[in-house]
Design a protein around this motif. Structure first.
Motif, PDB file in Angstrom:
ATOM      1  N   VAL A  33     -34.762  20.855  19.496  1.00 27.58           N
ATOM      2  CA  VAL A  33     -35.073  19.117  20.215  1.00 27.58           C
ATOM      3  C   VAL A  33     -36.119  19.140  21.938  1.00 27.58           C
ATOM      4  CG1 VAL A  33     -33.958  17.498  21.720  1.00 27.58           C
ATOM      5  CG2 VAL A  33     -32.563  18.110  19.411  1.00 27.58           C
ATOM      6  N   ARG A  50     -30.282  26.099  16.107  1.00 28.59           N
ATOM      7  CA  ARG A  50     -30.435  24.632  16.691  1.00 28.59           C
ATOM      8  C   ARG A  50     -31.243  25.180  18.411  1.00 28.59           C
ATOM      9  NH1 ARG A  50     -29.528  19.027  17.555  1.00 28.59           N
ATOM     10  NH2 ARG A  50     -29.606  18.267  19.652  1.00 28.59           N
ATOM     11  N   LEU A  65     -25.923  17.640  25.612  1.00 21.40           N
ATOM     12  CA  LEU A  65     -26.666  18.600  24.519  1.00 21.40           C
ATOM     13  C   LEU A  65     -26.092  19.900  24.331  1.00 21.40           C
ATOM     14  CD1 LEU A  65     -30.131  16.656  24.602  1.00 21.40           C
ATOM     15  CD2 LEU A  65     -28.215  15.755  23.664  1.00 21.40           C
ATOM     16  N   VAL A 106     -37.360  17.836  25.057  1.00 21.02           N
ATOM     17  CA  VAL A 106     -36.825  16.793  25.979  1.00 21.02           C
ATOM     18  C   VAL A 106     -37.726  16.705  26.763  1.00 21.02           C
ATOM     19  CG1 VAL A 106     -34.478  16.701  27.751  1.00 21.02           C
ATOM     20  CG2 VAL A 106     -34.313  17.850  25.384  1.00 21.02           C
ATOM     21  N   ALA A 111     -27.477  23.443  21.261  1.00 19.32           N
ATOM     22  CA  ALA A 111     -27.808  24.132  21.347  1.00 19.32           C
ATOM     23  C   ALA A 111     -27.739  25.472  21.249  1.00 19.32           C
ATOM     24  CB  ALA A 111     -29.259  23.556  21.676  1.00 19.32           C
ATOM     25  N   ILE A 114     -33.050  23.769  22.535  1.00 16.52           N
ATOM     26  CA  ILE A 114     -33.378  23.127  23.502  1.00 16.52           C
ATOM     27  C   ILE A 114     -34.814  23.400  23.968  1.00 16.52           C
ATOM     28  CG2 ILE A 114     -33.099  21.213  24.836  1.00 16.52           C
ATOM     29  CD1 ILE A 114     -30.140  21.699  23.914  1.00 16.52           C
ATOM     30  N   VAL A 139     -31.757  27.652  24.967  1.00 14.55           N
ATOM     31  CA  VAL A 139     -32.571  26.417  25.841  1.00 14.55           C
ATOM     32  C   VAL A 139     -34.273  27.565  25.936  1.00 14.55           C
ATOM     33  CG1 VAL A 139     -32.493  25.540  27.815  1.00 14.55           C
ATOM     34  CG2 VAL A 139     -30.584  25.047  26.058  1.00 14.55           C
ATOM     35  N   THR A 159     -41.911  24.461  20.845  1.00 13.17           N
ATOM     36  CA  THR A 159     -41.583  23.595  20.097  1.00 13.17           C
ATOM     37  C   THR A 159     -42.441  23.835  18.426  1.00 13.17           C
ATOM     38  OG1 THR A 159     -40.782  21.745  21.706  1.00 13.17           O
ATOM     39  CG2 THR A 159     -41.020  21.364  18.778  1.00 13.17           C
TER      40      THR A 159
END
Length: 392
Positions: A27, A2, A146, A29, A148, A4, A151, A16
């Motif tokens: 995710v 995962r 959050l 943001v 992950a 971010i 990042v 992304t």
């Protein structure tokens, strides 16, 4: 894993998509309540369009672009041509991907359309990034935390993440600014402008090219100055650009007259970094290497970052993240730093005062164009080509 990604500009969107193609959950943001991009033109060399093709977005982007034709460098006072380069089909044949000119918002929309809505958190401002040996954590302004495995901070030239990682480090004013405008191409159809023009003069240069399928003319008039605010939305005073370019070749003046009131943008950069991340957190795009736009490579370098990031994390597990992010930075840092320096040197060359130095510059440019069909920066295009995201 995962991930971010912070920031939904061109770099964040591409990161992304690249990470998703590498098999990871992402995710995205973004502090803005919707996808927004200031209206301006953007040029994408083959190193960038090859990444777009690997992300499955080249066709969507190309459909909104203008055929670039040829680039003509000209003198400021009389419009005499210094040299000419092709930007059209020969570029595609030589480098394996096209040169495109388009509206920045069209590029962002084409990338955003490929991101699943459920992966995006709009209207979410990040106020803190933390990490431990196993995870990275992002805290939002609303108090949400959050978690992950990594990042990616693609939060632009005013990056908060860069400050959190490396301490206070302000954006650097380049002592140049630009007047910007978009106007209907039909309004200048009578001026016999080159497809793409760069007009060089003392302390200034003037750029124009078509975007949005050729319907709009993008105009950028760059000038040296001691002060200017870094803003995409600040309006110049009426006729300010005309006064700044008084005495230039009549076609330049006519374009500025017809553009009307223009935006005034102070051009800032970031100092090169020795590293881009720490542990499970890394920078990407302008947050790592914001540069002056005089080689049209800012967005391209962010796209290359995204492609290499996805490649380094393909097949990686949580324990592999720090080493994979370090490998990503090692692969990209030298090339991006060199492009920062190359872009700054181009600005100095473009703005030489009339006299022997400018004459020598013009002679060098003419000699190069007589031997090569492609811009000098094409060597950097070739050096910067990376495997397309998702390629075997």
């Amino acid at each position: 894993m995962r991930a971010i990604v912070i920031g939904a500009g061109i770099g964040g969107l591409a990161a992304t998509l690249s990470l998703r193609r590498a098999g990871h959950e992402v995710v995205l943001v973004e502090q803005s309540p919707r996808f927004t991009e200031a209206g301006a033109g953007i040029q994408l060399a083959p190193n960038a369009t090859r990444v777009l093709r690997g992300l499955g977005r080249l066709d969507a982007v190309a459909a909104q672009a203008a055929p670039p034709g040829e680039l003509s460098f000209r003198r400021w006072s009389d419009g005499a041509e210094i040299c000419r380069y092709t930007l059209g089909r020969e570029v595609d044949a030589e480098f394996g991907a096209p040169y495109l000119q388009l509206h920045r918002a069209d590029l962002q929309q084409a990338l955003a359309a490929a991101v699943p809505p459920g992966s995006v958190r709009l209207g979410t401002r990040v106020v803190r990034i933390e990490q431990d040996d196993r995870s990275a954590h992002v805290t939002t302004a609303g108090g949400e935390r959050l978690t992950a495995d990594l990042v990616v901070a693609a939060d632009g030239i005013r990056s908060a993440a860069r400050q959190w990682l490396f301490g206070a480090d302000a954006a650097v004013f380049s002592r140049t600014a630009a007047y910007r405008a978009l106007l209907p191409a039909e309004q200048v159809a009578d001026l016999d402008l080159p497809d793409t023009g760069i007009w060089l003069g003392p302390g200034r240069h003037f750029v124009h090219y078509r975007v949005r399928r050729g319907e709009l003319l993008n105009v950028v008039a760059v000038f040296g100055t001691d002060t200017a605010r870094e803003s995409w939305t600040e309006l110049a005073e009426p006729d300010e650009a005309l006064r700044a370019f008084e005495g230039w070749e009549p076609r330049v003046v006519r374009v500025l007259e017809r553009a009307g009131r223009m935006y005034r943008w102070g051009i800032h950069t970031r100092a090169p970094l020795a590293r881009w991340g720490c542990g499970r957190v890394t920078l990407l795009g302008d947050s790592a290497h914001a540069m002056v736009p005089f080689q049209a490579q800012g967005a391209a370098q962010a796209l290359l970052d995204a492609a290499v990031l996805g490649d380094c994390l393909r097949g990686a597990g949580p324990a592999d993240v720090p080493e994979a992010l370090d490998r990503y930075a090692r692969r990209r840092l030298a090339g991006a730093t060199e492009m920062q320096a190359r872009s700054a040197r181009a600005g100095d060359e473009f703005h030489l005062a009339d006299g022997p130095e400018a004459e020598a510059r013009d002679a060098r440019m003419a000699a190069h164009a007589a031997e090569q069909r492609f811009l000098p920066v094409a060597a950097a295009w070739a050096a910067d080509v990376v495997d397309e995201p998702g390629a075997p």
